[in-house]
Motif scaffolding. Structure first.
Motif, PDB file in Angstrom:
ATOM      1  N   LEU A 329       0.855  -1.202   0.000  1.00 37.00           N
ATOM      2  CA  LEU A 329       0.000   0.000   0.000  1.00 37.00           C
ATOM      3  C   LEU A 329       0.886   1.246   0.000  1.00 37.00           C
ATOM      4  O   LEU A 329       0.646   2.198  -0.750  1.00 37.00           O
ATOM      5  CB  LEU A 329      -0.923  -0.004   1.232  1.00 37.00           C
ATOM      6  CG  LEU A 329      -2.112  -0.974   1.178  1.00 37.00           C
ATOM      7  CD1 LEU A 329      -2.757  -1.113   2.561  1.00 37.00           C
ATOM      8  CD2 LEU A 329      -3.162  -0.522   0.162  1.00 37.00           C
ATOM      9  N   HIS A 332       2.679   1.679  -3.398  1.00 40.55           N
ATOM     10  CA  HIS A 332       1.823   2.168  -4.489  1.00 40.55           C
ATOM     11  C   HIS A 332       1.210   3.537  -4.181  1.00 40.55           C
ATOM     12  O   HIS A 332       0.280   3.968  -4.866  1.00 40.55           O
ATOM     13  CB  HIS A 332       0.735   1.143  -4.807  1.00 40.55           C
ATOM     14  CG  HIS A 332       1.283  -0.092  -5.470  1.00 40.55           C
ATOM     15  ND1 HIS A 332       1.704  -0.113  -6.771  1.00 40.55           N
ATOM     16  CD2 HIS A 332       1.536  -1.325  -4.989  1.00 40.55           C
ATOM     17  CE1 HIS A 332       2.165  -1.323  -7.083  1.00 40.55           C
ATOM     18  NE2 HIS A 332       2.080  -2.076  -6.005  1.00 40.55           N
ATOM     19  N   GLY A 333       1.719   4.174  -3.143  1.00 41.47           N
ATOM     20  CA  GLY A 333       1.325   5.557  -2.861  1.00 41.47           C
ATOM     21  C   GLY A 333      -0.088   5.710  -2.323  1.00 41.47           C
ATOM     22  O   GLY A 333      -0.712   6.762  -2.514  1.00 41.47           O
ATOM     23  N   VAL A 334      -0.599   4.690  -1.646  1.00 34.56           N
ATOM     24  CA  VAL A 334      -1.935   4.827  -1.059  1.00 34.56           C
ATOM     25  C   VAL A 334      -1.792   5.675   0.204  1.00 34.56           C
ATOM     26  O   VAL A 334      -1.000   5.325   1.091  1.00 34.56           O
ATOM     27  CB  VAL A 334      -2.542   3.444  -0.717  1.00 34.56           C
ATOM     28  CG1 VAL A 334      -3.939   3.600  -0.139  1.00 34.56           C
ATOM     29  CG2 VAL A 334      -2.564   2.562  -1.956  1.00 34.56           C
ATOM     30  N   PRO A 335      -2.499   6.822   0.262  1.00 29.77           N
ATOM     31  CA  PRO A 335      -2.299   7.705   1.415  1.00 29.77           C
ATOM     32  C   PRO A 335      -2.846   7.097   2.709  1.00 29.77           C
ATOM     33  O   PRO A 335      -3.876   6.421   2.691  1.00 29.77           O
ATOM     34  CB  PRO A 335      -3.082   8.973   1.032  1.00 29.77           C
ATOM     35  CG  PRO A 335      -4.071   8.525   0.006  1.00 29.77           C
ATOM     36  CD  PRO A 335      -3.504   7.324  -0.681  1.00 29.77           C
ATOM     37  N   CYS A 389      -3.936  -2.816  -4.644  1.00 32.70           N
ATOM     38  CA  CYS A 389      -3.430  -1.567  -4.056  1.00 32.70           C
ATOM     39  C   CYS A 389      -3.752  -0.370  -4.958  1.00 32.70           C
ATOM     40  O   CYS A 389      -4.180   0.684  -4.473  1.00 32.70           O
ATOM     41  CB  CYS A 389      -1.923  -1.664  -3.832  1.00 32.70           C
ATOM     42  SG  CYS A 389      -1.501  -2.846  -2.543  1.00 32.70           S
ATOM     43  N   CYS A 390      -3.556  -0.531  -6.270  1.00 32.91           N
ATOM     44  CA  CYS A 390      -3.848   0.580  -7.187  1.00 32.91           C
ATOM     45  C   CYS A 390      -5.342   0.901  -7.165  1.00 32.91           C
ATOM     46  O   CYS A 390      -5.743   2.071  -7.228  1.00 32.91           O
ATOM     47  CB  CYS A 390      -3.396   0.245  -8.611  1.00 32.91           C
ATOM     48  SG  CYS A 390      -1.604   0.080  -8.710  1.00 32.91           S
ATOM     49  N   ARG A 393      -6.149   2.816  -4.043  1.00 35.38           N
ATOM     50  CA  ARG A 393      -5.721   4.221  -4.195  1.00 35.38           C
ATOM     51  C   ARG A 393      -6.761   4.996  -5.004  1.00 35.38           C
ATOM     52  O   ARG A 393      -7.186   6.086  -4.610  1.00 35.38           O
ATOM     53  CB  ARG A 393      -4.354   4.271  -4.894  1.00 35.38           C
ATOM     54  CG  ARG A 393      -3.710   5.661  -4.827  1.00 35.38           C
ATOM     55  CD  ARG A 393      -2.407   5.707  -5.584  1.00 35.38           C
ATOM     56  NE  ARG A 393      -2.621   5.393  -6.988  1.00 35.38           N
ATOM     57  CZ  ARG A 393      -1.791   4.657  -7.740  1.00 35.38           C
ATOM     58  NH1 ARG A 393      -0.673   4.195  -7.220  1.00 35.38           N
ATOM     59  NH2 ARG A 393      -2.066   4.404  -8.996  1.00 35.38           N
ATOM     60  N   GLU A 394      -7.227   4.400  -6.083  1.00 34.46           N
ATOM     61  CA  GLU A 394      -8.260   5.056  -6.916  1.00 34.46           C
ATOM     62  C   GLU A 394      -9.536   5.304  -6.123  1.00 34.46           C
ATOM     63  O   GLU A 394     -10.142   6.359  -6.232  1.00 34.46           O
ATOM     64  CB  GLU A 394      -8.634   4.126  -8.085  1.00 34.46           C
ATOM     65  CG  GLU A 394      -7.971   4.496  -9.369  1.00 34.46           C
ATOM     66  CD  GLU A 394      -8.468   3.577 -10.503  1.00 34.46           C
ATOM     67  OE1 GLU A 394      -9.699   3.439 -10.656  1.00 34.46           O
ATOM     68  OE2 GLU A 394      -7.612   2.999 -11.189  1.00 34.46           O
ATOM     69  N   LEU A 396      -9.875   5.689  -2.920  1.00 35.00           N
ATOM     70  CA  LEU A 396      -9.675   6.755  -1.934  1.00 35.00           C
ATOM     71  C   LEU A 396      -9.678   8.118  -2.643  1.00 35.00           C
ATOM     72  O   LEU A 396     -10.263   9.073  -2.159  1.00 35.00           O
ATOM     73  CB  LEU A 396      -8.354   6.559  -1.173  1.00 35.00           C
ATOM     74  CG  LEU A 396      -8.215   5.321  -0.305  1.00 35.00           C
ATOM     75  CD1 LEU A 396      -6.961   5.368   0.544  1.00 35.00           C
ATOM     76  CD2 LEU A 396      -9.412   5.128   0.613  1.00 35.00           C
ATOM     77  N   GLU A 397      -9.018   8.161  -3.819  1.00 40.02           N
ATOM     78  CA  GLU A 397      -8.976   9.430  -4.560  1.00 40.02           C
ATOM     79  C   GLU A 397     -10.372   9.830  -5.012  1.00 40.02           C
ATOM     80  O   GLU A 397     -10.761  10.984  -4.903  1.00 40.02           O
ATOM     81  CB  GLU A 397      -8.043   9.307  -5.772  1.00 40.02           C
ATOM     82  CG  GLU A 397      -6.574   9.363  -5.378  1.00 40.02           C
ATOM     83  CD  GLU A 397      -5.626   8.855  -6.474  1.00 40.02           C
ATOM     84  OE1 GLU A 397      -4.416   8.820  -6.197  1.00 40.02           O
ATOM     85  OE2 GLU A 397      -6.110   8.494  -7.578  1.00 40.02           O
TER      86      GLU A 397
END
Ligand SMILES: Cc1ncc(COP(=O)(O)O)c(C=O)c1O
Length: 401
Positions: A329, A332-335, A389-390, A393-394, A396-397
């Motif tokens: 996580l 892959h830059g998940v905040p 994970c990607c 991230r999407e 959450l964004e």
């Protein structure tokens, strides 16, 4: 009679697996149902189980009915597994066990038994709890109430609130507790916290009903007994529902047990005669096969050692997957700080994903997660980790933008 019946809603967990099966997306991921999966996403039959089944096939001589409470050997082995073979409760004959079709039937038989003698009691379940708990106790006629358990801010135990609530549960009510690997949060009590709960139970006089569905999935077969041992030393009476679906991988063989502990042998025997009535009117007597597998393994030192090795491997695989997931996580830059996922115990993780994010993942990404954000960590494999994970991230964004 049937003309005006509208369909019932699909089951919150098993319904999700059905929807996943029907999804044509090749990248689909099922993080719903609580089933162990290996690194290839399979739920294999344990080698120790296959070996026991071969032995049973070559030695079995009858398919005649089982006793109402199951085979004596199975009943004894279950007691030794949950309490430890040298526990004084066993020597004093204060425990009685019924072989039930899975942990669910153990809960239901226990509920039916309790309803007979505590008809006005309420059953208290943790908030949140396994989706089926309320349904099982309501079906037995109980009012179900909740005590605080999970703190969404610390992503840990809401200990003070939990203890305050349990301190006001009336004597004679029933409190359902998860022995280990709390479902759905993965947040467990420490030995010290169990001691506090046990002291409260004894002082307030409510009845603990322990759901022991994941023995061996937390810290180990012995370590996971901590809650049961604390309660059993403080309280004269309690019930324990065991499931061997996960730790023996016997999901479809419906193998479990209800253990009743009473103040002395005579009380245990009298109370248990009513448990047997609850069994008789529900399903008459248990299905033999799964119980035979468990007894064949537990009664033979070599088979038992093999099974314990396989159980340890499943537990360690999940712990490793938790670590890999948290690291991925971040990679892959998940905040956000997801370190809490590595601390949780058992198969499940309360991911912190909100219901809209869970919906986004399902509708846009074919990733199936139970409402409330519970994920089955064992559903994460090297093959789906990056996509997962990607996609998170999407999601959450999408929800923040
Ligand atoms: C907390 C809890 N209790 C009981 C059960 C029921 O287990 P079984 O499948 O053996 O009926 C489960 C299964 O997922 C569970 O998670």
């Amino acid at each position: 009679m049937f003309r005006d019946i509208t369909p019932a809603p699909p089951d919150a967990i098993l319904g999700l697996t059905e929807a996943w099966k029907n999804d044509p997306n090749p990248s689909k991921i099922n993080l719903g149902a609580g089933v162990f999966k290996d690194a290839k996403g399979r739920t294999p039959i344990l080698e120790s189980v296959k070996d026991a089944e071969a032995h049973i096939l070559s030695t079995a001589s009858t398919k005649s009915y089982m006793p109402i409470a199951g085979a004596p050997e199975y009943r004894r082995l279950v007691q030794e597994m949950i309490l430890g073979a040298d526990h004084p409760i066993l020597a004093a004959n204060r425990a009685q066990t019924a072989h039930t079709p899975g942990g669910t039937a153990a809960l239901r038989v226990g509920a039916d038994f309790l309803k007979k003698f505590a008809s006005n009691a309420a059953v208290w379940v943790s908030s949140p709890t396994w989706a089926n708990h309320k349904g099982v106790f309501q079906a037995a006629g109980f009012a179900v109430k909740e005590y605080p358990y999970y703190d969404p801010v610390s992503k840990g135990l809401a200990l003070d609130k939990m203890l305050a609530a349990l301190d006001s549960v009336p004597a004679g009510d029933i409190v359902l507790l998860h022995a280990c690997c709390h479902n759905p949060t993965g947040v467990d009590l420490t030995a010290g916290q169990w001691a506090e709960v046990a002291t409260l139970a004894a002082r307030r006089g409510w009845m603990p009903f322990l759901d022991f569905a994941y023995q061996g999935y937390g810290d180990g077969l012995q370590e996971d007994r901590a809650g049961l041992l604390a309660l059993a030393s403080a309280c004269p009476e309690l019930l324990v529902a065991s499931s061997f679906s996960k730790n023996f991988g016997l999901y479809q063989d419906r193998t479990g047990a209800l253990t009743l502990i009473a103040a002395d042998a005579a009380q245990a025997a009298a109370a248990f005669s009513h448990v047997e009535i609850a069994v008789r009117v529900n399903y008459s007597n248990p299905p033999a096969h799964g119980g035979l597998i468990v007894s064949t393994i537990l009664s033979d030192p070599a088979r038992r050692a093999k099974w314990e090795g396989e159980l340890t491997a499943m537990r360690e695989h999940i712990a490793r997957t938790r670590r890999t997931f948290v690291d991925a996580l971040a990679h892959h830059g998940v905040p956000g700080d997801f370190e809490f996922i590595a601390r949780q115990k058992g198969m499940f993780s309360f991911s912190g994903l909100t219901d809209p994010q869970v919906r986004y993942l399902r509708e846009k990404k074919s990733i199936y997660i139970v409402g409330g954000g519970r994920i089955n960590v064992a559903g994460i494999t090297p093959g789906n980790l990056e996509y997962l994970c990607c996609s998170i991230r999407e999601a959450l964004e999408a929800s923040s933008g």
